[in-house]
Scaffold this motif. Structure first.
Motif, PDB file in Angstrom:
ATOM      1  N   PHE A 142      39.380  35.920  33.554  1.00  0.00           N
ATOM      2  CA  PHE A 142      39.782  36.833  32.481  1.00  0.00           C
ATOM      3  C   PHE A 142      38.919  36.604  31.245  1.00  0.00           C
ATOM      4  O   PHE A 142      38.414  37.550  30.637  1.00  0.00           O
ATOM      5  N   LEU A 145      35.367  37.984  31.831  1.00  0.00           N
ATOM      6  CA  LEU A 145      35.264  39.440  31.939  1.00  0.00           C
ATOM      7  C   LEU A 145      35.696  40.166  30.675  1.00  0.00           C
ATOM      8  O   LEU A 145      35.198  41.248  30.375  1.00  0.00           O
ATOM      9  N   PHE A 150      38.581  43.239  32.902  1.00  0.00           N
ATOM     10  CA  PHE A 150      39.593  42.603  33.743  1.00  0.00           C
ATOM     11  C   PHE A 150      40.680  43.613  34.116  1.00  0.00           C
ATOM     12  O   PHE A 150      41.128  43.665  35.250  1.00  0.00           O
ATOM     13  N   CYS A 177      34.397  42.873  40.859  1.00  0.00           N
ATOM     14  CA  CYS A 177      34.120  43.252  39.473  1.00  0.00           C
ATOM     15  C   CYS A 177      32.647  43.128  39.143  1.00  0.00           C
ATOM     16  O   CYS A 177      32.066  44.001  38.498  1.00  0.00           O
TER      17      CYS A 177
END
Length: 181
Positions: A142, A145, A150, A177
């Motif tokens: 988290f 990103l 996220f 991601c």
């Protein structure tokens, strides 16, 4: 060997033995692994396998009335934080810093956003429990990103009735991601 720079602020202003306020406070150098070995809390093999030596500042109080030096409540907090770092986890202060950096004023909202139990982050920040490695990985992903990216990555998994944050799920989420964005 890791040396922790952050110190727990000493709030205690009285002797835990006699209650006198004729005290001084200071920090003594301590090592979380040495303490475990000295107190025989776990086996030497377990220490070598899981724990990294961490030097930390242990808060103590000296009472002029008792003429003694004592550990205080803040000593337990410092030991807790050093244990988290020694195990490769995030300390409560590190979790709080990441939460605030990304604009979450409430620990409960941050927990909910990450898909954790409502009081999970609160428990970690208050030093009532320690995070597990999977949760630490989740928080680090988290943090790397950021909130928006996220959130985009999480949308795919939010449709499931319950998110299982095992290491494989987090690895797959992070990989997706990176590939997608």
């Amino acid at each position: 060997m890791i040396e922790m720079q952050e110190k727990i602020r000493i709030k205690t202003k009285y002797c835990p033995c006699c209650g006198s306020d004729d005290v001084t406070t200071r920090y003594v150098k301590a090592n979380v692994v040495s303490e475990l070995i000295e107190n025989n809390h776990i086996s030497f093999d377990e220490i070598k396998a899981k724990w990294t030596p961490v030097d930390f500042s242990l808060p103590v109080i000296y009472c002029r009335v008792c003429v003694g030096e004592y550990e205080i409540r803040e000593s337990d907090d410092a030991r807790h934080d050093a244990s988290c770092v020694s195990l490769g986890l995030l300390s409560p202060q590190q979790i709080r810093t990441i939460r605030r950096k990304h604009g979450f004023r409430s620990a409960e909202k941050f927990s909910s956003f990450l898909g954790l139990g409502a009081k999970t982050i609160t428990q970690w920040e208050a030093r009532r429990t320690i995070p597990n490695k999977s949760s630490v990985i989740l928080i680090k992903i988290f943090d790397a990103l950021g909130t928006e990216l996220f959130k985009k990555c999480l949308q795919k998994h939010k449709n499931q009735s319950e998110i299982s944050w095992d290491t494989m799920t987090m690895h797959r989420l992070f990989k997706e991601c990176l590939e997608r964005y």
